[in-house]
Design an enzyme around this catalytic site. Sequence first.
Site: not given
Ligand code: PEP
Length: 255
Positions: A9-11, A94, A96, A166, A172, A211, A232-233
């Site tokens: 997920n590039w956000k 998600h 966010e 999640e 993050g 993470s 994500g990251g």
């Molecule tokens: C996400 O955005 O769904 C996520 C899991 O981010 P990260 O891996 O950065 O925690």
Amino acid sequence: MRRKLIAGNWKMHGSRSMADALVGEIAAQRPQDADVLVFPPFPYLASLAARHAASGIGFGGQDVSAHQGQGAYTGEVSAAMLADVGAQWVLVGHSERRQYHHESDELVALKFAAACAAGLTPVLCVGETLQERDTGQTEKVLARQLDAVLAISGIAPFYTAVIAYEPVWAIGTGKVPTSQEIGDMHGAVRHRLIARYGQEGEKVRILYGGSVKGSNAAEIFAVPDVDGALVGGASLTAADFLPIIEAAAANAPAE
Ligand code: PEP
């Protein structure tokens, strides 16, 4: 054991050139023993899906409108439009979106249904906040988020659709639940599905997100009922993303 699925997920990150280069690198270097998909920002989706159609990598939107058909909904993108530009997948619920856009369980359930109606495969995100965890509500929250979708769509879409557990406090932050905690929560989701739908609940893929990095992926993928990861990251560079895909591929079931 199921074949693992790794979703990036590039956000709201990247640029057109970064997106193309990143997908090109992943396509060229990824092991084939895991499924891979990415959720780029909307503007890059159509060209990535077209340019990398033969890569075997899946593409999806990070969100979708709950409205089906066309209409006066400024800023919204329908599931049919995503499918029209080559997306096969979409993220719904998600944290966010739930947090910053106040998406309710009911709205998420309508988005899930709209995605299925257009032939997209949804990845439904569920997870508790730190405050909900600290007050012992984690399982209740997961059940509520899941039941809202099951009430509208039932179990059948989940034979292809995916659940991503999640914990909001792990997204993050660099904080990751213990393997025991991840196993407990995936087990709780699995038990809920089985309690409602019998052995059909065994078929559903449940990803872990929060993470995930190359350094912790192997340990997480060894946890029972973890069928892959939503990342994500660490999905923003090939150097970070490929080791996660490699860990998933190393965990593939024997042919
Ligand atoms: C996400 O955005 O769904 C996520 C899991 O981010 P990260 O891996 O950065 O925690």
